[in-house]
Design an enzyme around this catalytic site. Sequence first.
Site, mmCIF file in Angstrom:
data_model
loop_
_atom_site.group_PDB
_atom_site.id
_atom_site.type_symbol
_atom_site.label_atom_id
_atom_site.label_comp_id
_atom_site.label_asym_id
_atom_site.label_seq_id
_atom_site.Cartn_x
_atom_site.Cartn_y
_atom_site.Cartn_z
ATOM 1 N N LEU A 189 0.863 -1.200 0.000
ATOM 2 C CA LEU A 189 0.000 0.000 0.000
ATOM 3 C C LEU A 189 0.885 1.230 0.000
ATOM 4 O O LEU A 189 1.792 1.335 0.825
ATOM 5 C CB LEU A 189 -0.863 0.038 1.278
ATOM 6 C CG LEU A 189 -1.893 -1.075 1.469
ATOM 7 C CD1 LEU A 189 -2.423 -1.037 2.899
ATOM 8 C CD2 LEU A 189 -3.052 -0.940 0.475
ATOM 9 N N HIS A 190 0.636 2.143 -0.937
ATOM 10 C CA HIS A 190 1.399 3.389 -0.890
ATOM 11 C C HIS A 190 0.640 4.593 -1.439
ATOM 12 O O HIS A 190 1.145 5.705 -1.396
ATOM 13 C CB HIS A 190 2.719 3.238 -1.673
ATOM 14 C CG HIS A 190 2.522 3.163 -3.153
ATOM 15 N ND1 HIS A 190 2.208 1.997 -3.793
ATOM 16 C CD2 HIS A 190 2.569 4.107 -4.115
ATOM 17 C CE1 HIS A 190 2.078 2.221 -5.089
ATOM 18 N NE2 HIS A 190 2.289 3.508 -5.314
ATOM 19 N N ARG A 191 -0.576 4.376 -1.960
ATOM 20 C CA ARG A 191 -1.308 5.511 -2.548
ATOM 21 C C ARG A 191 -1.667 6.522 -1.468
ATOM 22 O O ARG A 191 -2.111 6.133 -0.375
ATOM 23 C CB ARG A 191 -2.617 5.046 -3.189
ATOM 24 C CG ARG A 191 -2.428 4.088 -4.304
ATOM 25 C CD ARG A 191 -2.243 4.776 -5.620
ATOM 26 N NE ARG A 191 -1.750 3.801 -6.564
ATOM 27 C CZ ARG A 191 -1.001 4.075 -7.616
ATOM 28 N NH1 ARG A 191 -0.642 5.306 -7.879
ATOM 29 N NH2 ARG A 191 -0.608 3.128 -8.414
#
Length: 381
Positions: free
Chosen positions: A206-208
């Site tokens: 997850l990085h958004r």
Amino acid sequence: MKRILHVVGARPNFMKIAPIMREMEKYRDEFQQSLVHTGQHYDANMSQIFFDELDMPRPDINLDVGSGTHALQTAQIMQRFEPVLVDYKPDWVFVPGDVNSTIACALVASKLGVKIAHVEAGLRSFDRAMPEEINRLLTDQISDLLLTPSPDADENLLREGIAAGKIRFVGNVMIDTLVRLLPKAQTRWPSLRERYHLDRYILVTLHRPLNVDMPTTLAEIISALIEISQRVPVLFPVHPRTHARISEINLTQNKNRLLLTEPMGYLDFLALQMHAALLVTDSGGIQEEATFLGIPCLTARPNTERPVTITQGTNQLVASNAAALKEAVYSLLSETRYTRCAAPVVPMLWDGHTAERIVNIFRQVGPCDGNTSVQPLQCAS
Ligand code: UD1
């Protein structure tokens, strides 16, 4: 001799440019290639490791821009890229994907009259709150050749008024890298399994900004992952953006079944994808890799610019909703049909030969006239 300048900047760019450079290298008498790294990603495990593992040549130039606000990062790339372009005078600039480096370098090339090839053109999430969507829309508008990974991308471009003659459906070049390195990745599995004590597990990335920049959203997702990990262990290599936010969250309920690690290199991560029971991600590339590998994938976004991963692949959207995520995970884990697709449906031209098709196109176009005097235009005062 055609002079080609390739641009890379962020992690997802490397696996798209590597196969094109390898293929062009076979025609040394036709192409003179150079590589620019903008330095958008600079940590060893976000950049250097990919050069090593993908056998990419060292960049000829590193712009070393590093992190910053979108405006600052984009502006710095533009400022530092312009003299490089003036110096190298390429016939074509290749820009991949949708990151800030993509639009920044495309914009500079366009103003200097250098032709632009956009690799992975035409994808649309139709969500203009995503910086990547703006980068895609604008890069496509100013590109001279639009190399698309799927027919939906061609349709998007035609609808936006791009001339059909500029669009080439070539397939998914990132899958070229996957196909080439799958056997090597497989050799990493025994030691990974031992290191992380893996049997049946869920792999998460997850990085958004949408998932990780809002503390409440991130805390809810992490709490859902901790709960899920009580049933099936969760392995979570953490992106630097996420790392900065996650350290603010209290992980004391974690009973070592949610395992947070440093970002992984290409080979280890591919091996972990191949053996995962399912993937939870907000990455674009991982949705595609999961589809190719036939591994079920839950995407923590309300939309995707890669609809073939849903219509033909293994992908399912769960937005940034912790309850929806848990429900989908439990449902998938209980469905035998989803434990692994024996013979996954692979979208058209995701076949490991996209770079060959791209290079064939460029073997046929002549060097561009008029670019030998590339000079910056002065703005009118
Ligand atoms: C960028 C891309 C995104 C892509 C992602 C892949 C844009 C707008 N976004 O997002 O589309 O999916 O890369 O990773 O271009 N950082 C480090 N070390 C690094 C790189 C970044 O510590 O090597 C940290 C910095 O604190 C930085 C933050 O991560 O501020 C975010 O990096 P940035 O390049 O701005 O965007 P990403 O979130 O990585």
